[in-house]
Design an enzyme around this catalytic site. Structure first.
Site, PDB file in Angstrom:
ATOM      1  N   LYS A   9      -0.158   0.091   9.918  1.00 31.06           N
ATOM      2  CA  LYS A   9      -0.938  -1.137  10.042  1.00 31.06           C
ATOM      3  C   LYS A   9      -1.165  -1.486  11.524  1.00 31.06           C
ATOM      4  CE  LYS A   9       0.723  -3.124   5.659  1.00 31.06           C
ATOM      5  NZ  LYS A   9       1.325  -4.341   5.045  1.00 31.06           N
ATOM      6  N   TYR A  49      -6.797  -4.145  -1.043  1.00 27.11           N
ATOM      7  CA  TYR A  49      -5.836  -5.173  -1.443  1.00 27.11           C
ATOM      8  C   TYR A  49      -6.337  -6.020  -2.615  1.00 27.11           C
ATOM      9  CZ  TYR A  49      -2.605  -4.418   2.487  1.00 27.11           C
ATOM     10  OH  TYR A  49      -1.672  -3.897   3.353  1.00 27.11           O
ATOM     11  N   ASN A 112       4.653  -6.018   8.699  1.00 26.57           N
ATOM     12  CA  ASN A 112       5.631  -5.050   8.191  1.00 26.57           C
ATOM     13  C   ASN A 112       5.234  -3.591   8.406  1.00 26.57           C
ATOM     14  OD1 ASN A 112       3.714  -4.893   6.223  1.00 26.57           O
ATOM     15  ND2 ASN A 112       5.048  -5.492   4.524  1.00 26.57           N
ATOM     16  N   HIS A 115       1.818   0.540   5.245  1.00 23.07           N
ATOM     17  CA  HIS A 115       1.469   0.435   3.825  1.00 23.07           C
ATOM     18  C   HIS A 115       1.734   1.779   3.188  1.00 23.07           C
ATOM     19  CE1 HIS A 115      -0.709  -0.167   0.111  1.00 23.07           C
ATOM     20  NE2 HIS A 115      -1.149   1.073   0.302  1.00 23.07           N
ATOM     21  N   GLU A 126      -6.260   4.511  -3.905  1.00 23.99           N
ATOM     22  CA  GLU A 126      -6.354   4.216  -2.473  1.00 23.99           C
ATOM     23  C   GLU A 126      -6.907   5.407  -1.679  1.00 23.99           C
ATOM     24  OE1 GLU A 126      -2.447   2.755  -1.413  1.00 23.99           O
ATOM     25  OE2 GLU A 126      -2.584   1.166  -2.923  1.00 23.99           O
TER      26      GLU A 126
END
Ligand code: GDP
Ligand code: MG
Length: 149
Positions: A9, A49, A112, A115, A126
């Protein structure tokens, strides 16, 4: 062999952790079969998402993931989906074990670092969102006879 979708990310890229994260994937013995740094468009972010569209943090999530480059990857190996989830750690870094990417480098659920697809079905969905198939390469790593029995 399973394939999973992995994405470093914007915080992972900005904090100079691309090498560290890619290194962990390599050291695990997994095979990276596609990898590209790019900006995620708003449309791609929303598709990626989609399951979180009703959540109160959705707007923050979309703004964050489109704010700076990410590194998109397809990672292959036996149990690759579960292996990458284990290596990433719990969603909230506060709950993530030491030794996981989120546990070692994160403090905040909105930052975080990585992914990873949560199931084989999500991985397929995805991968289709982020890659056309042309970017994927087929090969074996020389050390794989020393990774798998
Ligand atoms: N700000 C905020 N972000 C969240 C929260 N829960 C999840 N997220 C973010 O949304 C992403 C997707 O959530 P989820 O699919 O549940 O977690 P993951 O599969 O472990 O990444 C997470 O990685 C976090 O970056 C929350 O309560 N607050
Ligand atoms: Mg998820």
């Amino acid at each position: 062999m399973e394939q999973t979708y992995v994405m470093i990310k914007p915080d992972g890229v900005q904090r100079g952790l691309i090498g560290e994260i890619v290194s962990r994937i390599e050291q695990k013995g997994l095979r990276i079969v596609a990898m590209e740094m790019r900006m995620i468009t708003d449309d791609i972010a929303r598709r990626h998402y989609a399951e979180h569209v009703e959540k109160d943090f959705f707007k923050f999530l979309i703004d964050f993931i489109t704010s700076s480059p990410v590194v998109c990857m397809v990672v292959e190996g036996e149990n690759a989906v579960a292996a990458m989830r284990m290596m990433s750690g719990a969603t909230d870094p506060k709950d993530a074990s030491v030794g996981t990417i989120r546990g070692d480098f994160g403090l905040d659920v909105g930052r975080n670092l990585i992914h990873t697809a949560d199931s084989l079905e999500s991985a397929e969905r995805e991968i289709t969102i982020h890659f056309t198939g042309d970017e994927m390469v087929e090969y074996t790593r020389a050390e794989e006879t020393w990774v798998y029995e």
